[in-house]
Design an enzyme around this catalytic site. Structure first.
Site, PDB file in Angstrom:
ATOM      1  CE  LYS A  63     -17.622  11.010 -41.669  1.00  0.00           C
ATOM      2  NZ  LYS A  63     -16.962  10.723 -40.496  1.00  0.00           N
ATOM      3  CG  ASP A 110     -19.095  10.795 -34.548  1.00  0.00           C
ATOM      4  OD1 ASP A 110     -17.898  10.832 -33.882  1.00  0.00           O
ATOM      5  OD2 ASP A 110     -19.010  10.040 -35.426  1.00  0.00           O
ATOM      6  CD  GLN A 161     -11.993   5.921 -36.570  1.00  0.00           C
ATOM      7  OE1 GLN A 161     -11.455   6.127 -36.330  1.00  0.00           O
ATOM      8  NE2 GLN A 161     -13.129   6.495 -37.139  1.00  0.00           N
TER       9      GLN A 161
HETATM   10  C1  S3P Z   1     -16.808   5.759 -36.692  1.00  0.00           C
HETATM   11  C2  S3P Z   1     -16.168   4.814 -35.853  1.00  0.00           C
HETATM   12  C3  S3P Z   1     -15.876   6.379 -34.071  1.00  0.00           C
HETATM   13  C4  S3P Z   1     -16.722   7.468 -34.727  1.00  0.00           C
HETATM   14  C5  S3P Z   1     -16.263   7.579 -36.392  1.00  0.00           C
HETATM   15  C6  S3P Z   1     -16.608   6.550 -37.366  1.00  0.00           C
HETATM   16  C7  S3P Z   1     -16.795   4.495 -37.622  1.00  0.00           C
HETATM   17  O1  S3P Z   1     -14.995   6.593 -34.032  1.00  0.00           O
HETATM   18  O2  S3P Z   1     -16.301   8.902 -33.912  1.00  0.00           O
HETATM   19  O3  S3P Z   1     -16.870   9.117 -37.051  1.00  0.00           O
HETATM   20  O4  S3P Z   1     -16.971   3.965 -38.801  1.00  0.00           O
HETATM   21  O5  S3P Z   1     -16.350   2.964 -36.991  1.00  0.00           O
HETATM   22  P1  S3P Z   1     -14.358   5.733 -32.873  1.00  0.00           P
HETATM   23  O6  S3P Z   1     -13.750   4.290 -33.237  1.00  0.00           O
HETATM   24  O7  S3P Z   1     -12.514   6.291 -33.056  1.00  0.00           O
HETATM   25  O8  S3P Z   1     -14.708   6.285 -31.901  1.00  0.00           O
END
Ligand code: S3P
Length: 449
Positions: A28, A327, A176
């Site tokens: 993803k 996750d 993120q």
């Molecule tokens: C992700 C970062 C994670 C993860 C999310 C995907 C990403 O979130 O939980 O499913 O692709 O950068 P956080 O940045 O809130 O930890």
């Protein structure tokens, strides 16, 4: 896109052993990023193995609304014609991200880096999640924000004519947040610096480098990662091959470990070291787990994960490991429920702000199914293998990973486990049920439904 669709409850029941080889859909994180980076690259980026799930399809729609051409040629095969860094256009409609934290937050960075306005909306889960963590650095870069109290969506962003390149120390372990700042920084004159005290998944850094950006990552003496990105690069179109998502593979892996007699291989799984915390933990729990056919693809380590049923033992999972398995805690909690002894998980504060408050959703789901669990402010303590497991109905709170984790639990339970809704599974893993059924899993629509 799922908003207040009708609930689709489902139960899972113990049947025979799970057996076979499967491939889970594309990662993803990499799928979102390939669409976004393609959108700010002049020329045609090809993507093979894109995850065709609601979250990522929302990002594809958003990139189209921002002016990129995004086309699907066939299963997982997509092309993105981009507009170059700084070239995105003001969308004529609101950007609806449904349930997707990554899609919405990374696109906020992208929009903030352009002198355009865009409005972000989403479902009830996304509308509860904190966006201040993204908006704070964007405001410092000169982005105008109109948001409701508490910095939640719906919100509208307008990027400035010229962005201020900043140095930003990420206050929580979040890929993120790091990525949103870097995506805005793509269109800032000069160098944007992100300091990461705790390493999180590094797909943004790796992929930006692959697309030809000047980005350097230094680990200093304190172990902090310092990421410097030179603004306004000419990105070069790439041929992206998306490996299997380890966060989706996790469900079949744990199912294979806890259902008696099982022997399961999940092929083509991304093994980026910042994503493999669950595998490390399962091995420490005594899992019969091996990596076969390990290879490199598109600069990432991938391999086939082979698991066989066996007894697991409880362990203490160190807090520092949390970002590499953030996750995977709901499904690890299910493994812990079947292990001998106590499993202690620490450093889980970020779980409170996922698609649901996953700490309390997991604790509740375990306890209604007869598992002894203690919920701390940022920890879970689970006592495994005590008595009969199952018999409860789990509220999923619009959270796909809660739904899939508890369906896996029922496959090894002494009584069925019911989840109140499976509709959200389509946000990340649309063929979860059929792949699991192919291995021998048994699901039933509950009689009361
Ligand atoms: C992700 C970062 C994670 C993860 C999310 C995907 C990403 O979130 O939980 O499913 O692709 O950068 P956080 O940045 O809130 O930890």
């Amino acid at each position: 896109m799922i908003h207040s669709a009708e609930l689709k409850p489902l139960s899972s029941v113990a049947g025979g052993p799970l057996q076979g080889r499967i491939r889970v859909p594309g990662d993803k994180s990499i799928s979102h990023r390939s669409l976004m980076f393609g959108a700010v690259t002049i020329g045609e980026t090809s993507i093979e193995g894109l995850l065709e799930a609601d979250d990522v399809l929302g990002t594809a729609d958003a990139m189209r609304a921002l002016g990129a051409s995004v086309t699907r040629l066939g299963q997982g095969s997509w092309r993105v014609g981009g507009l170059g860094v700084g070239g995105l256009l003001e969308p004529a409609k609101v950007l609806d991200f449904g349930n997707a934290g990554t899609g919405s937050r990374l696109t906020m960075g992208l929009v903030g880096g352009h002198n355009i306005a865009a409005t972000f909306v989403g479902d009830a889960s996304l509308s509860r999640r904190p966006m201040g963590r993204i908006l704070d650095p964007l405001r410092r870069m000169g982005v105008d924000v109109v948001a409701r109290a508490g910095d939640r969506i719906p919100l509208t962003l307008k990027g400035p004519e010229t962005l201020v390149p900043i140095t930003y120390r990420v206050p929580m372990a979040s890929a993120q947040v790091k990525s949103a700042v870097l995506l805005a920084g793509l269109n800032a004159p000069g160098v944007t610096t992100v300091i990461e005290p705790i390493a999180t998944r590094d797909h943004t850094e790796r992929m930006l480098e692959g697309f030809g950006a000047a980005i350097e990552v230094i680990v200093d003496d304190n172990g902090e990662r310092i990421i410097r990105l030179e603004g306004r690069p000419d990105l070069k179109p790439q041929a992206v091959i998306v490996p299997g998502d380890p966060s989706s593979a996790a469900f079949a892996i744990v199912a294979g470990l806890i259902v008696p007699g099982s022997d399961v291989v999940v092929e083509n799984v991304l093994l980026n070291p910042l994503r493999t915390g669950l595998l490390t933990t399962l091995i420490e729990m005594g899992a019969d787990l091996s990596i076969e056919n390990e290879r490199l693809s598109g600069g990432e380590r991938i391999g086939d994960v082979h698991v066989r049923f066996g007894r697991l033992k409880g362990v203490a999972v160190p807090a520092e490991r949390a970002p590499s398995m953030i996750d995977e805690y709901p499904i690890l909690a299910v493994a812990a429920a079947f292990a001998d002894g106590e499993t202690v998980m620490d450093g889980l504060e970020e779980l409170r702000v996922k698609e649901s408050d996953r700490l309390s959703a997991v604790a509740h789901g375990l306890s209604v199914n007869g598992v002894t669990v203690k919920e701390g402010a940022a920890s879970l303590t689970i006592t495994g293998a005590a008595g009969r497991i199952g018999g409860g109905t789990v509220p999923t709170h619009l959270d796909h990973r809660i739904a899939m984790s508890f369906l896996v639990m029922g496959l090894a339970g002494s009584e069925p486990v019911t989840v109140d809704d499976t509709a959200t599974i389509a946000t990340s893993f649309p063929n979860f049920l059929s792949l699991m059924q192919g291995l021998g899993a048994v699901f039933e629509v509950p009689k009361a439904a």
